[in-house]
Design a protein around this motif. Sequence first.
Motif, PDB file in Angstrom:
ATOM      1  N   LEU A  21      -8.862  23.854 -58.088  1.00 51.54           N
ATOM      2  CA  LEU A  21      -8.362  23.993 -56.716  1.00 51.54           C
ATOM      3  C   LEU A  21      -7.656  22.723 -56.242  1.00 51.54           C
ATOM      4  CD1 LEU A  21     -11.163  25.993 -54.848  1.00 51.54           C
ATOM      5  CD2 LEU A  21      -8.736  26.616 -54.988  1.00 51.54           C
ATOM      6  N   ASN A  22      -8.291  21.580 -56.469  1.00 47.61           N
ATOM      7  CA  ASN A  22      -7.672  20.331 -56.014  1.00 47.61           C
ATOM      8  C   ASN A  22      -6.395  20.023 -56.783  1.00 47.61           C
ATOM      9  OD1 ASN A  22      -9.401  19.555 -53.891  1.00 47.61           O
ATOM     10  ND2 ASN A  22     -10.927  18.807 -55.344  1.00 47.61           N
ATOM     11  N   ALA A  23      -6.366  20.372 -58.061  1.00 44.07           N
ATOM     12  CA  ALA A  23      -5.144  20.180 -58.851  1.00 44.07           C
ATOM     13  C   ALA A  23      -4.011  21.030 -58.291  1.00 44.07           C
ATOM     14  CB  ALA A  23      -5.411  20.540 -60.318  1.00 44.07           C
ATOM     15  N   ALA A  24      -4.327  22.256 -57.872  1.00 44.29           N
ATOM     16  CA  ALA A  24      -3.305  23.136 -57.290  1.00 44.29           C
ATOM     17  C   ALA A  24      -2.831  22.618 -55.933  1.00 44.29           C
ATOM     18  CB  ALA A  24      -3.864  24.551 -57.160  1.00 44.29           C
ATOM     19  N   ILE A  25      -3.779  22.162 -55.098  1.00 42.81           N
ATOM     20  CA  ILE A  25      -3.419  21.592 -53.793  1.00 42.81           C
ATOM     21  C   ILE A  25      -2.465  20.416 -54.003  1.00 42.81           C
ATOM     22  CG2 ILE A  25      -4.312  20.305 -51.806  1.00 42.81           C
ATOM     23  CD1 ILE A  25      -6.973  21.939 -52.238  1.00 42.81           C
ATOM     24  N   ARG A  26      -2.828  19.543 -54.915  1.00 46.78           N
ATOM     25  CA  ARG A  26      -1.989  18.377 -55.233  1.00 46.78           C
ATOM     26  C   ARG A  26      -0.594  18.796 -55.661  1.00 46.78           C
ATOM     27  NH1 ARG A  26      -0.988  16.206 -60.341  1.00 46.78           N
ATOM     28  NH2 ARG A  26      -0.488  13.955 -60.432  1.00 46.78           N
ATOM     29  N   ALA A  27      -0.508  19.792 -56.526  1.00 44.58           N
ATOM     30  CA  ALA A  27       0.794  20.212 -57.058  1.00 44.58           C
ATOM     31  C   ALA A  27       1.683  20.823 -55.973  1.00 44.58           C
ATOM     32  CB  ALA A  27       0.592  21.195 -58.207  1.00 44.58           C
ATOM     33  N   VAL A  28       1.086  21.688 -55.149  1.00 43.84           N
ATOM     34  CA  VAL A  28       1.862  22.305 -54.062  1.00 43.84           C
ATOM     35  C   VAL A  28       2.399  21.231 -53.139  1.00 43.84           C
ATOM     36  CG1 VAL A  28       1.797  23.814 -52.045  1.00 43.84           C
ATOM     37  CG2 VAL A  28       0.524  24.457 -54.097  1.00 43.84           C
ATOM     38  N   CYS A  29       1.530  20.367 -52.665  1.00 45.11           N
ATOM     39  CA  CYS A  29       1.903  19.404 -51.627  1.00 45.11           C
ATOM     40  C   CYS A  29       2.836  18.310 -52.148  1.00 45.11           C
ATOM     41  CB  CYS A  29       0.647  18.786 -51.008  1.00 45.11           C
ATOM     42  SG  CYS A  29      -0.402  20.006 -50.182  1.00 45.11           S
ATOM     43  N   ARG A  30       2.590  17.826 -53.364  1.00 48.05           N
ATOM     44  CA  ARG A  30       3.467  16.784 -53.913  1.00 48.05           C
ATOM     45  C   ARG A  30       4.864  17.323 -54.179  1.00 48.05           C
ATOM     46  NH1 ARG A  30       1.295  12.666 -58.384  1.00 48.05           N
ATOM     47  NH2 ARG A  30       3.488  12.116 -58.102  1.00 48.05           N
ATOM     48  N   THR A  31       4.948  18.497 -54.803  1.00 45.84           N
ATOM     49  CA  THR A  31       6.255  19.070 -55.106  1.00 45.84           C
ATOM     50  C   THR A  31       7.012  19.396 -53.826  1.00 45.84           C
ATOM     51  OG1 THR A  31       5.346  20.049 -57.126  1.00 45.84           O
ATOM     52  CG2 THR A  31       7.460  20.905 -56.360  1.00 45.84           C
TER      53      THR A  31
END
Length: 361
Positions: A21-31
């Motif tokens: 979940l945190n990896a996905a949050i990071r990917a959405v927000c950073r991109t």
Amino acid sequence: MESSKVKRFGILTSGGDAPGLNAAIRAVCRTASIQYGMQAVAIHNGYRGLVEGDMEELAPSSLVGLLTEGGTILGTSRDKPFKNPVPDAESGLLPIEAIKENYKKWNLDALVCLGGNGTNTTACLLSHEGLNVIGLPKTIDNDIVCTDMTFGFHTALDVATDAIDRIHTTAHSHSRIMVIEVMGHKAGWLGLYSGIAGGGDVILIPEIPYDINSVAKKVMERRDAGKNFSIIVVAEGAKSKEEALLDKKAFKKARAEMPYSIAYRVAHELEQATSLESRVTVLGYLQRGGTPSSYDRILATQFGTAAAHFLAEGDFGKLVALQNGKITGVPLDMIAGKVKNIPANHLMIETARELGTCLGD
């Protein structure tokens, strides 16, 4: 930066936590930030936070170190705003009305909802209410339709397989039947895959109602062949052939009245049928917690970056999915209210049978 149809979006996690979940949050927000200059708004504790307005702008510094971190920094809940809605005591607003108010108040152009079947069903309903929504498939059960894989599943599979491996040694040393309960309330993907990976002698899953006599026969055949132990892998939603004849309401009532989980019942039934000592291990939340596997980090990251592009393109009302090795968007209407069960002719079912594994039927 590239142009985008979205300037501000809210992001939430709902339902049970899962690795990635945190990896996905990071990917959405950073991109979204790096490629398009979008601002992410953190919505705390799932749909409850969306109803209550529990939100804050997400700073880039909040994303540091998330790739390997388990759980969810946003918090989660199992609230379902469309199910039995009750007006708020102070404002008098129904949950959906409060959601629309907060969506407008926080100047959101879209929502990104990370979760399983219930989460994406709610996301679909929000889309019908006129909100711009994108869903991501998270669940250790791997039971979301139209996607080959959900993030969280592989980590849980690794944990369950490792547990079965460890229990093997105790089973062999003490000449016992060892019953291991894994998660999988409606679908048996985790039980089937971990059972095969861990060398289970019997695998019981919701899709194949079991006959305890068939299971006992397998155990006794092993004993007669000089094998003094048996490994029984049971999905939490496994049901007997008698239970399979019940309607949904009757089955739910029967399970609510059962004083223990299914693994304990199976162990008790096997002791009665075989007179052999049985022991139970319920893996429970161990399967959902901890650091995500490399596979889940990568899959969650791929889903997250794709979600940012969907936002920029205004491609709403979609679930980000994996199909035949490619990331694609599937309409949420095709996901809502459905469960991906294991087909009777699935390769892993056939593999288990060819190995001589008993599936209880």
